[in-house]
Enzyme design. Structure first.
Site, PDB file in Angstrom:
ATOM      1  N   TYR A 125       0.858  -1.312  -0.062  1.00  0.00           N
ATOM      2  CA  TYR A 125       0.235   0.063  -0.029  1.00  0.00           C
ATOM      3  C   TYR A 125       0.851   1.278  -0.071  1.00  0.00           C
ATOM      4  O   TYR A 125       0.502   2.257   0.754  1.00  0.00           O
ATOM      5  CB  TYR A 125      -1.096   0.053   1.245  1.00  0.00           C
ATOM      6  N   GLY A 126       1.982   1.215  -0.499  1.00  0.00           N
ATOM      7  CA  GLY A 126       2.750   2.464  -0.902  1.00  0.00           C
ATOM      8  C   GLY A 126       1.923   3.360  -1.986  1.00  0.00           C
ATOM      9  O   GLY A 126       1.090   2.986  -2.450  1.00  0.00           O
ATOM     10  N   TRP A 127       2.421   4.670  -2.012  1.00  0.00           N
ATOM     11  CA  TRP A 127       1.497   5.491  -2.734  1.00  0.00           C
ATOM     12  C   TRP A 127       1.341   5.175  -4.344  1.00  0.00           C
ATOM     13  O   TRP A 127       2.480   4.655  -4.759  1.00  0.00           O
ATOM     14  CB  TRP A 127       2.190   6.996  -2.772  1.00  0.00           C
ATOM     15  N   GLU A 136      -0.117  18.628 -11.277  1.00  0.00           N
ATOM     16  CA  GLU A 136       0.858  19.257 -10.549  1.00  0.00           C
ATOM     17  C   GLU A 136       1.717  20.339 -11.122  1.00  0.00           C
ATOM     18  O   GLU A 136       1.924  20.320 -12.369  1.00  0.00           O
ATOM     19  CB  GLU A 136       1.988  18.338 -10.207  1.00  0.00           C
ATOM     20  N   TRP A 196       2.746  15.926 -20.154  1.00  0.00           N
ATOM     21  CA  TRP A 196       3.804  15.899 -19.135  1.00  0.00           C
ATOM     22  C   TRP A 196       5.051  16.491 -19.234  1.00  0.00           C
ATOM     23  O   TRP A 196       5.696  16.157 -20.394  1.00  0.00           O
ATOM     24  CB  TRP A 196       4.007  14.370 -18.668  1.00  0.00           C
ATOM     25  N   GLU A 204       0.479  18.326 -16.426  1.00  0.00           N
ATOM     26  CA  GLU A 204       1.474  18.489 -15.136  1.00  0.00           C
ATOM     27  C   GLU A 204       2.776  19.173 -15.788  1.00  0.00           C
ATOM     28  O   GLU A 204       3.384  19.151 -16.750  1.00  0.00           O
ATOM     29  CB  GLU A 204       1.801  17.089 -14.458  1.00  0.00           C
ATOM     30  N   TYR A 243       7.724  21.638 -10.406  1.00  0.00           N
ATOM     31  CA  TYR A 243       8.539  21.382  -9.490  1.00  0.00           C
ATOM     32  C   TYR A 243       9.741  22.396  -9.402  1.00  0.00           C
ATOM     33  O   TYR A 243       9.930  22.902  -8.326  1.00  0.00           O
ATOM     34  CB  TYR A 243       9.105  19.995  -9.419  1.00  0.00           C
TER      35      TYR A 243
END
Length: 599
Positions: free
Chosen positions: A188-190, A496, A440, A474, A499
């Protein structure tokens, strides 16, 4: 479950009268040009007029299995060993199963790997086993499980639950899961997906750690939970709207849809099935007999294989052929020019188009019913103006009865090496359907930096009556989405911000701090959107303030439903959600700031 609110129907902008002689004039001009070029010294006489054959085999990286094929599992494992970690490699694979039953298989999918059945219905290919995406290669984190797909098969999972732990650009289409579906990695990691369409999951879908998801025109036996943003349209068995707690946004139907074209076998003959357009659709297309649509023989396609040139591809289009790109990486020294109505451009195994020397990758004319599906456009090192353009500037033809569709067409700038494009995707044609895209600007990999993989805008929509279902965009230097056309609609948006913005001044938009993730032009009078999220992660300068994730004119018929902004770990903050509405994010907790209805 509420249906989309009734929208006013303002008159379309005026259409120019048809010019009946246009095609004749164009044909005569083309013929004259071809004759002249054939006479030029040093150019072979057949350079323009040579026929390009339709049909043929499917190329070196397509594996076709039937139930009697020996060592299927070994061949699947061999592909996975090559592709599991090859995030920016050049391997491309399509694995296809002829109708029949296959026992005890586990098709693990790595990067640039697609698996598909070759039946007209998913139930024609029965796999008693699994099609698995997990994240062992990345320490149990599935947020980079991009570029892989499953399509047109029935699965009976060994454990009763199939695992599909993906991020962006990983569609699950036309699948029948005779059990449950787990969308999270082992442990159950992201995970950061994802997209399901035209699929039937008999059991429960468990998103677990999935941050956001869009499901369209499907049926589910149940849906277990939500993290940030779960959106459904036309999904039988979906939970009702309860945004933001839990964050479900549910529409009874999808206003307009057309499923992705797919390759299938009619006896021993390959054909491409092109599903019909649906309006106010819900549920799958295939569980009540043969689906509605048309079949096209493979001899009406130029089967494009590695080494093919843009010149030959355009010759095939000029002859009236469709295009089937087999898995590979295709460098283009001229723009692929799709000008014939109803042309199908279909990719297998994440076939990748790379424009060289600053050309655009693909242009589509302002014509009816072009279908673009299943390929990746990767920006070249020299800046392109626009990687994909649908309709020329000023396009104004009404395509409501037969729209162009863009499905599972993905765009990447950087990551595999330096790449640049001023605009990634520009939609000028009215009524276009954008059904699942990830556009992207890379935040990791090779050739990544604020100017190294410069890309100002992700998606620009100038056409009227454009519908986007499943929109992922993104990290762009300016606007991720800029919507200028009237009567636009978006169902699900994930974003997103870039960054690597070096400081506040680098993203100043006039008097506004930060370019909005999704901007509706001030001139627009009618627009509507459901289930939208924008996240900031300003790692280069965490002090950056983004005034808002969404910007739109303050008009009664410009409407947003269930939208949010999130600061990821306090790396930058939002002052508002949309315009000057919505609470600011703060601190280091990834707690959404939400607006359920605007205005």
């Amino acid at each position: 479950m509420p249906s989309p609110p009734t929208r006013p129907a303002p008159p379309r902008r005026a259409r120019p009268p048809a010019r009946g002689r246009r095609s004749l004039v164009a044909a005569l001009a083309a013929a004259a040009s071809a004759a002249l070029l054939a006479l030029l010294p040093g150019l072979p006489a057949n350079a323009v007029t040579a026929d390009v054959p339709g049909g043929g085999d499917l190329g070196p990286n397509v594996l076709v299995f039937d139930p009697s094929t020996p060592n299927i599992q070994g061949q699947l494992d061999d592909i996975f060993s090559k592709q599991e970690k090859a995030q920016f490699g050049d391997g491309r694979y399509e694995v296809m199963f002829k109708p029949g039953t296959y026992n005890g298989l586990n098709a693990q999918l790595g990067f640039y790997t697609s698996v598909a059945g070759l039946g007209l219905s998913p139930d024609d290919v029965q796999i008693n086993g699994d099609v698995t995406v997990d994240a062992g290669w990345f320490d149990g984190n599935a947020t980079q499980n991009f570029w892989r797909s499953a399509e047109n098969m029935a699965l009976t999972p060994v454990s009763g639950e199939d695992r599909w732990a993906v991020a962006q650009a990983a569609p699950f289409r036309r699948m029948h899961v005779k059990g449950g579906l787990n969308l999270a990695p082992n442990g159950y990691g992201w995970a950061s997906g994802g997209y399901i369409a035209d699929s039937k999951i008999d059991g429960t879908v468990g998103p677990y750690s999935q941050q956001q998801w869009y499901t369209r025109d499907s049926s589910v036996g149940g849906w277990q939970n939500a993290v940030w943003n779960m959106v459904f349209s036309g999904v039988q068995g979906a939970p009702g709207t309860s945004f933001p707690d839990p964050p479900y946004t549910t529409l009874d139907s999808t206003p307009v849809s057309r499923e992705k074209p797919f390759l299938y076998l009619d006896g021993d003959t390959y054909k491409v099935f092109v599903p019909s357009k649906r309006t106010n659709s819900s549920g799958v297309t295939w569980d009540h007999g043969a689906p509605a649509g048309d079949s096209i023989d493979l001899d009406q396609f130029y089967v494009v294989k590695p080494g093919a040139t843009a010149e030959t591809i355009n010759q095939a289009l000029d002859q009236g052929l469709n295009l089937l790109f087999t898995p590979g990486v295709y460098h283009l020294d001229q723009t692929i020019d799709v000008q014939r109505a109803n042309t199908v451009v279909l990719g297998l195994g994440y076939a990748t188009l790379v424009p060289d020397n600053g050309v655009d990758a693909m242009h589509v004319g302002d014509v009816d019913g072009v279908k673009l599906a299943g390929f990746l456009i990767d920006a070249g090192a020299t800046n392109s103006d626009t990687l994909l353009q649908v309709g020329p500037e000023g396009a104004s033809t009404d395509h409501a009865d037969n729209p162009t569709s863009v499905q599972d067409v993905f765009v990447r700038i950087g990551g595999a090496g330096p790449g640049k494009a001023t605009n990634s995707m520009v939609i000028n044609s009215d009524d276009t359907l954008i059904d699942h895209t990830w556009i992207w600007r890379a935040d990791h990999g090779d050739g990544v930096g604020w100017e190294t993989n410069r890309a100002d805008n992700g998606l620009i929509v100038n056409g009227d009556d454009v519908l986007a279902t499943g929109l992922f965009v993104e990290h762009f230097n300016k606007y991720d989405v800029q919507w200028n056309g009237e009567n636009g609609r978006t169902i699900f948006f994930q974003n997103e911000k870039a960054y690597d913005a070096p400081d506040q001044g680098s993203i100043q938009d006039g008097d506004t701090r930060g370019y909005a993730a999704y901007k509706v032009a001030d001139s627009v009078n009618n627009h509507e959107a459901w289930g939208m999220g924008s996240y900031c992660n300003y790692t280069a300068d965490p002090s950056i303030i983004q005034d808002h994730g969404f910007a739109a004119p303050d008009k009664a018929n410009v409407k947003f439903h269930d939208i949010m902004v999130i600061s990821l770990g306090g790396m930058g903050q939002y002052a508002h959600v949309i315009n000057d509405t919505g609470s600011a994010t703060s601190g280091t907790d990834t707690v959404p700031s939400v607006v359920t209805s605007y205005p």
